[in-house]
Design a protein around this motif. Structure first.
Motif, PDB file in Angstrom:
ATOM      1  N   LEU A 112       0.813  -1.214   0.000  1.00 54.04           N
ATOM      2  CA  LEU A 112       0.000   0.000   0.000  1.00 54.04           C
ATOM      3  C   LEU A 112       0.850   1.268   0.000  1.00 54.04           C
ATOM      4  O   LEU A 112       0.316   2.370  -0.089  1.00 54.04           O
ATOM      5  CB  LEU A 112      -0.920   0.018   1.228  1.00 54.04           C
ATOM      6  N   VAL A 149      -6.405   2.648  -3.607  1.00 53.85           N
ATOM      7  CA  VAL A 149      -7.006   1.378  -3.189  1.00 53.85           C
ATOM      8  C   VAL A 149      -8.329   1.148  -3.910  1.00 53.85           C
ATOM      9  O   VAL A 149      -8.648   0.035  -4.328  1.00 53.85           O
ATOM     10  CB  VAL A 149      -7.210   1.344  -1.656  1.00 53.85           C
ATOM     11  N   TYR A 185      -7.391  -0.094  -7.288  1.00 58.04           N
ATOM     12  CA  TYR A 185      -6.928  -1.479  -7.225  1.00 58.04           C
ATOM     13  C   TYR A 185      -8.116  -2.445  -7.120  1.00 58.04           C
ATOM     14  O   TYR A 185      -8.178  -3.467  -7.820  1.00 58.04           O
ATOM     15  CB  TYR A 185      -6.012  -1.692  -6.017  1.00 58.04           C
ATOM     16  N   SER A 218      -2.632 -10.241  -6.848  1.00 56.31           N
ATOM     17  CA  SER A 218      -3.188  -8.922  -6.537  1.00 56.31           C
ATOM     18  C   SER A 218      -2.125  -8.021  -5.929  1.00 56.31           C
ATOM     19  O   SER A 218      -2.011  -6.838  -6.263  1.00 56.31           O
ATOM     20  CB  SER A 218      -4.368  -9.057  -5.566  1.00 56.31           C
ATOM     21  N   GLN A 219      -1.334  -8.584  -5.034  1.00 50.47           N
ATOM     22  CA  GLN A 219      -0.276  -7.810  -4.392  1.00 50.47           C
ATOM     23  C   GLN A 219       0.740  -7.311  -5.418  1.00 50.47           C
ATOM     24  O   GLN A 219       1.158  -6.147  -5.384  1.00 50.47           O
ATOM     25  CB  GLN A 219       0.417  -8.681  -3.358  1.00 50.47           C
ATOM     26  N   ARG A 275      -0.652  -4.406  -7.337  1.00 54.28           N
ATOM     27  CA  ARG A 275      -0.686  -3.168  -6.547  1.00 54.28           C
ATOM     28  C   ARG A 275       0.696  -2.533  -6.453  1.00 54.28           C
ATOM     29  O   ARG A 275       0.838  -1.313  -6.567  1.00 54.28           O
ATOM     30  CB  ARG A 275      -1.245  -3.449  -5.154  1.00 54.28           C
TER      31      ARG A 275
END
Length: 248
Positions: free
Chosen positions: A121, A175, A178, A201-202, A205
């Protein structure tokens, strides 16, 4: 700080922050709740930092209104993100703050540090170049080193550089982007096999986070996602109609 365990450590961090002119402390799910009297007892009078503490349920919520956040960790943890020293990170954060952006440093809890999903993040990693023979630093020490670099810039740095381009989007907008992308990719069968979805997904991001999207770019990218999803829906509808016509 993410999931701090001991009130003494929170108080020690507040003391260090006050030493170097910092006052905004955010806690994510402190183990023993908040407030904790022991924190005030170990803060050596830095009460104003503790009095204004903000508590959040997740890292995502804690950094939602910020534009540039760096994770402080001793190792990259398999993420392809920029890794900088506290001095290098302080320079970037200082310039961004002077340009009116929201900035921050994310510290992990005493025992487990930061989760990879939380690091994803942020916009980069800050690592203190300590001797590998003994790489153990307590939380307050790590905060002190980073806070010192920030304070040095305030006292001695030349006038900050101002961004000519649009400022980067907040983490809340990122976010949202995403999650929008992941939802449509999920519907399109991108996450296969399903058990790899978290790591995929990570990685997405982290990759997108390096681009430092502006607010306008986030809006444009979400428009692209929406258009692609809408187009896929039309194709599927045509295929379903053709199949139905063939059966008739």
């Amino acid at each position: 700080m993410d999931k701090p365990q001991l009130a003494d450590n929170i108080g020690a961090v507040a003391r260090v922050m006050a030493n170097f002119g910092l006052s905004e402390l955010r806690l994510v799910s402190p183990r023993d709740g908040w407030p904790q009297d022991r924190a005030w007892a170990t803060a050596s009078g830095a009460d104003w930092v503790l009095d204004e503490v903000k508590v959040f349920a997740s890292v995502a919520e804690a950094v939602a209104d910020l534009n540039t956040v760096f994770s402080t960790t001793a190792r990259p943890r398999e993420t392809r993100m920029p890794v900088r020293t506290p001095r290098e990170s302080a320079r970037i954060l200082y310039d961004d703050r002077a340009s009116g952006l929201g900035v921050g440093l994310l510290f992990g809890g005493e025992r487990a540090g930061l989760e990879t999903t939380d690091i994803a993040l942020t916009q980069g990693i800050t690592t203190i170049p300590i001797d590998p023979k003994h790489h153990s630093l307590n939380l307050a020490q790590a905060v002190a080193i980073n806070a010192y670099e920030w304070r040095t810039l305030i006292l001695d740095a030349p006038p900050p550089r101002f961004r000519e381009q649009d400022p980067p989007a907040s983490n809340e907008l990122l976010v949202g982007m995403y999650e929008h992308l992941e939802k449509e990719l999920d519907g399109g069968g991108f996450f296969h096999p399903p058990e790899k979805k978290p790591s995929m997904s990570q990685n997405l991001r982290v990759m997108l986070g390096r681009a430092q999207f502006s607010e306008q770019e986030v809006a444009t990218f979400r428009g692209v996602i929406h258009a692609l999803a809408k187009g896929r829906g039309r194709v599927l509808a045509k295929l379903a109609a053709a199949k139905k016509g063939g059966e008739g």
